[in-house]
Scaffold this active site. Structure first.
Site, PDB file in Angstrom:
ATOM      1  N   ARG A  38      11.385  21.198  44.927  1.00  0.00           N
ATOM      2  CA  ARG A  38      11.558  21.079  46.385  1.00  0.00           C
ATOM      3  C   ARG A  38      11.582  19.617  46.852  1.00  0.00           C
ATOM      4  O   ARG A  38      11.044  19.279  47.901  1.00  0.00           O
ATOM      5  CB  ARG A  38      10.444  21.845  47.129  1.00  0.00           C
ATOM      6  CG  ARG A  38      10.368  23.313  46.831  1.00  0.00           C
ATOM      7  CD  ARG A  38      11.628  24.086  47.190  1.00  0.00           C
ATOM      8  NE  ARG A  38      11.561  25.437  46.642  1.00  0.00           N
ATOM      9  CZ  ARG A  38      12.131  25.795  45.488  1.00  0.00           C
ATOM     10  NH1 ARG A  38      12.845  24.935  44.790  1.00  0.00           N
ATOM     11  NH2 ARG A  38      12.013  27.015  45.047  1.00  0.00           N
ATOM     12  N   SER A  49       8.577  30.189  52.494  1.00  0.00           N
ATOM     13  CA  SER A  49       7.299  29.798  51.890  1.00  0.00           C
ATOM     14  C   SER A  49       6.807  28.536  52.593  1.00  0.00           C
ATOM     15  O   SER A  49       7.477  27.510  52.557  1.00  0.00           O
ATOM     16  CB  SER A  49       7.478  29.502  50.399  1.00  0.00           C
ATOM     17  OG  SER A  49       7.859  30.675  49.739  1.00  0.00           O
ATOM     18  N   GLU A 109       5.340  22.793  52.374  1.00  0.00           N
ATOM     19  CA  GLU A 109       6.755  22.684  51.977  1.00  0.00           C
ATOM     20  C   GLU A 109       7.597  22.436  53.243  1.00  0.00           C
ATOM     21  O   GLU A 109       8.593  21.721  53.228  1.00  0.00           O
ATOM     22  CB  GLU A 109       7.204  23.980  51.294  1.00  0.00           C
ATOM     23  CG  GLU A 109       8.663  23.963  50.899  1.00  0.00           C
ATOM     24  CD  GLU A 109       9.065  25.128  50.015  1.00  0.00           C
ATOM     25  OE1 GLU A 109       8.256  25.557  49.164  1.00  0.00           O
ATOM     26  OE2 GLU A 109      10.187  25.624  50.178  1.00  0.00           O
TER      27      GLU A 109
HETATM   28  C1  LIG Z   1      13.207  33.699  55.492  1.00  0.00           C
HETATM   29  C2  LIG Z   1      13.303  32.411  54.715  1.00  0.00           C
HETATM   30  C3  LIG Z   1      13.441  32.443  53.337  1.00  0.00           C
HETATM   31  C4  LIG Z   1      13.531  31.264  52.594  1.00  0.00           C
HETATM   32  N1  LIG Z   1      13.675  31.342  51.243  1.00  0.00           N
HETATM   33  C5  LIG Z   1      13.778  30.208  50.516  1.00  0.00           C
HETATM   34  C6  LIG Z   1      13.950  30.268  49.090  1.00  0.00           C
HETATM   35  O1  LIG Z   1      14.032  31.328  48.479  1.00  0.00           O
HETATM   36  N2  LIG Z   1      14.028  29.086  48.412  1.00  0.00           N
HETATM   37  C7  LIG Z   1      13.971  27.875  49.038  1.00  0.00           C
HETATM   38  O2  LIG Z   1      14.066  26.842  48.366  1.00  0.00           O
HETATM   39  N3  LIG Z   1      13.807  27.797  50.388  1.00  0.00           N
HETATM   40  C8  LIG Z   1      13.722  28.914  51.128  1.00  0.00           C
HETATM   41  N4  LIG Z   1      13.566  28.837  52.498  1.00  0.00           N
HETATM   42  C9  LIG Z   1      13.411  27.511  53.135  1.00  0.00           C
HETATM   43  C10 LIG Z   1      14.732  26.851  53.609  1.00  0.00           C
HETATM   44  O3  LIG Z   1      15.734  27.819  53.885  1.00  0.00           O
HETATM   45  C11 LIG Z   1      15.247  25.852  52.571  1.00  0.00           C
HETATM   46  O4  LIG Z   1      14.310  24.800  52.376  1.00  0.00           O
HETATM   47  C12 LIG Z   1      16.596  25.224  52.953  1.00  0.00           C
HETATM   48  O5  LIG Z   1      17.094  24.477  51.879  1.00  0.00           O
HETATM   49  C13 LIG Z   1      16.509  24.339  54.201  1.00  0.00           C
HETATM   50  O6  LIG Z   1      17.834  24.077  54.627  1.00  0.00           O
HETATM   51  P1  LIG Z   1      18.156  23.757  56.163  1.00  0.00           P
HETATM   52  O7  LIG Z   1      19.607  23.481  56.252  1.00  0.00           O
HETATM   53  O8  LIG Z   1      17.640  24.824  57.044  1.00  0.00           O
HETATM   54  O9  LIG Z   1      17.353  22.403  56.338  1.00  0.00           O
HETATM   55  P2  LIG Z   1      16.465  21.915  57.580  1.00  0.00           P
HETATM   56  O10 LIG Z   1      15.274  22.804  57.714  1.00  0.00           O
HETATM   57  O11 LIG Z   1      17.326  21.744  58.775  1.00  0.00           O
HETATM   58  O12 LIG Z   1      16.008  20.490  57.049  1.00  0.00           O
HETATM   59  C14 LIG Z   1      15.165  20.365  55.914  1.00  0.00           C
HETATM   60  C15 LIG Z   1      15.093  18.881  55.530  1.00  0.00           C
HETATM   61  O13 LIG Z   1      16.369  18.461  55.050  1.00  0.00           O
HETATM   62  C16 LIG Z   1      16.873  17.358  55.838  1.00  0.00           C
HETATM   63  N5  LIG Z   1      18.330  17.525  55.924  1.00  0.00           N
HETATM   64  C17 LIG Z   1      19.015  18.653  56.261  1.00  0.00           C
HETATM   65  N6  LIG Z   1      20.340  18.446  56.145  1.00  0.00           N
HETATM   66  C18 LIG Z   1      20.498  17.153  55.737  1.00  0.00           C
HETATM   67  C19 LIG Z   1      21.631  16.338  55.440  1.00  0.00           C
HETATM   68  N7  LIG Z   1      22.886  16.797  55.552  1.00  0.00           N
HETATM   69  N8  LIG Z   1      21.414  15.053  55.037  1.00  0.00           N
HETATM   70  C20 LIG Z   1      20.162  14.562  54.943  1.00  0.00           C
HETATM   71  N9  LIG Z   1      19.049  15.283  55.216  1.00  0.00           N
HETATM   72  C21 LIG Z   1      19.220  16.569  55.607  1.00  0.00           C
HETATM   73  C22 LIG Z   1      16.154  17.460  57.165  1.00  0.00           C
HETATM   74  O14 LIG Z   1      16.102  16.204  57.818  1.00  0.00           O
HETATM   75  C23 LIG Z   1      14.783  17.968  56.720  1.00  0.00           C
HETATM   76  O15 LIG Z   1      13.992  16.902  56.271  1.00  0.00           O
HETATM   77  C24 LIG Z   1      13.486  30.015  53.257  1.00  0.00           C
HETATM   78  C25 LIG Z   1      13.363  29.971  54.656  1.00  0.00           C
HETATM   79  C26 LIG Z   1      13.280  31.160  55.377  1.00  0.00           C
HETATM   80  C27 LIG Z   1      13.183  31.093  56.878  1.00  0.00           C
END
Ligand SMILES: Cc1cc2nc3c(=O)[nH]c(=O)nc-3n(C[C@H](O)[C@H](O)[C@H](O)COP(=O)(O)OP(=O)(O)OC[C@H]3O[C@@H](n4cnc5c(N)ncnc54)[C@H](O)[C@@H]3O)c2cc1C
Length: 303
Positions: A176, A226, A296
């Site tokens: 992560r 998580s 996380e």
């Molecule tokens: C129901 C549910 C289930 C989930 N299951 C999983 C799972 O199985 N495995 C898992 O790993 N995660 C899981 N997650 C967590 C989440 O979906 C992941 O961490 C995902 O990768 C976050 O992506 P996001 O686009 O929503 O990022 P955001 O939440 O918008 O951002 C996360 C971080 O990334 C940075 N960021 C985003 N885009 C960019 C970019 N283009 N350039 C630079 N920085 C950037 C942001 O500044 C922030 O620091 C889950 C979440 C939920 C709600």
């Protein structure tokens, strides 16, 4: 912040800038107060102009994917949120198995495109509700696979405003984590490499994993998945359960009784409820098992 709005007008299309946008609309926890400015650039030039203004004016900024790993404070963020929504292209090359997609494209959509092209290897990500950019930053993973296995390279915008293509092995992808945040890169797009597969098996694997999520995770409530990282040698959910915290509630926030690793917005929680509950969980787990839980989920703004 009127000033920064005026300055942003010199870099971004007026229609791409919102003032006082409620972040609860952009986070999977469904909490979070207003961002002073919320910009959705659609081109690299616009994005780099917005970043330049923020840096020159020393205004804090935050890059937003789908907000699915993010807790924003109730008082909001006194800076510029830059949404990557506008970077959502996708090209699939069946011959080479290379999928090149924009940072703002959802993992679900990429999984669908891969399936349509009979490419296997991305099924694990279909149910992760994030964007490709967020998944690279987090080295997102599920069911024994992670981004590191399929990622080939990313194109980033550096703090100096240069565009650079970085091969995946140079991104320090770990559990992560990656070097994207410490290096202050913005992911523009990424290439993943998949293999030729059988569409029936691809579909059935995606359906199976979706079923497992539905069965085990409290998908009916807003959350960020998580909440805590998996501590070496333990499972966060088990530690939380062993500390007697299944269903533990604080204000509108709750440790899910379906999956103790998930903190959920059970009933009109504030961000402060969620944060306080997380602190309490960490404290009680520390007392019970001596293990230090680490968030996380990322936090942003004032609570
Ligand atoms: C129901 C549910 C289930 C989930 N299951 C999983 C799972 O199985 N495995 C898992 O790993 N995660 C899981 N997650 C967590 C989440 O979906 C992941 O961490 C995902 O990768 C976050 O992506 P996001 O686009 O929503 O990022 P955001 O939440 O918008 O951002 C996360 C971080 O990334 C940075 N960021 C985003 N885009 C960019 C970019 N283009 N350039 C630079 N920085 C950037 C942001 O500044 C922030 O620091 C889950 C979440 C939920 C709600």
């Amino acid at each position: 912040m009127t000033d920064i709005y005026e300055k942003l007008l010199g870099a971004a299309d007026k229609n791409h800038i919102k003032v006082g946008e409620e972040m609860r609309k952009h986070t999977s926890f469904k909490v979070g107060g207003p961002a002073a400015c919320f910009v959705t650039p659609t081109e690299e030039k616009e994005l780099s102009g917005v970043l330049r203004v923020c840096r020159e004016e020393e205004v804090p900024y935050f890059i937003l994917g789908n907000g699915s790993n993010l807790l924003v404070g109730d008082e909001g963020f006194d800076g510029v949120v830059i949404s990557m929504d506008g970077f959502a292209g996708c090209e699939v090359d069946r011959e080479t198995g290379i999928v090149q997609a924009g940072a703002g494209l959802s993992l679900a959509r990429i999984a669908q495109e891969a399936y349509k092209a009979s490419l296997t290897g991305f099924e694990f990500a279909a149910g992760i509700p994030g964007t490709l950019g967020g998944a690279v930053v987090m080295n997102a993973g599920a069911y024994g696979s992670e981004m590191k296995e399929v990622l080939r390279s990313v194109r980033v915008l550096t703090p100096e405003g240069e565009v650079k293509e970085i091969p995946a092995p140079e991104l320090n992808l770990g559990y992560r984590t990656s070097c994207i945040i410490p290096m202050e890169y913005v992911v523009l797009d990424a290439k993943i490499r998949l293999k030729e597969g059988d569409p029936v098996s691809i579909k059935s694997r995606m359906d199976e994993l979706a079923g497992r999520r539905k069965e085990k995770q409290p998908l009916e409530y807003p959350s960020a998945g998580s909440t805590f990282k998996r501590p070496e040698g333990y499972f966060a959910g088990k530690l939380i359960e062993d500390a007697g915290l299944r269903g533990f509630t604080l204000g509108g926030a709750q440790v899910s009784d379906k999956h103790c690793g998930f903190v959920i917005n059970k009933d009109h929680a504030t961000a402060a409820d969620i944060k306080a509950l997380c602190e309490e969980v960490k404290e009680r787990v520390r007392k019970k098992s001596g293990v230090e839980l680490e968030m996380e989920v990322k936090t942003l703004g004032k609570f």
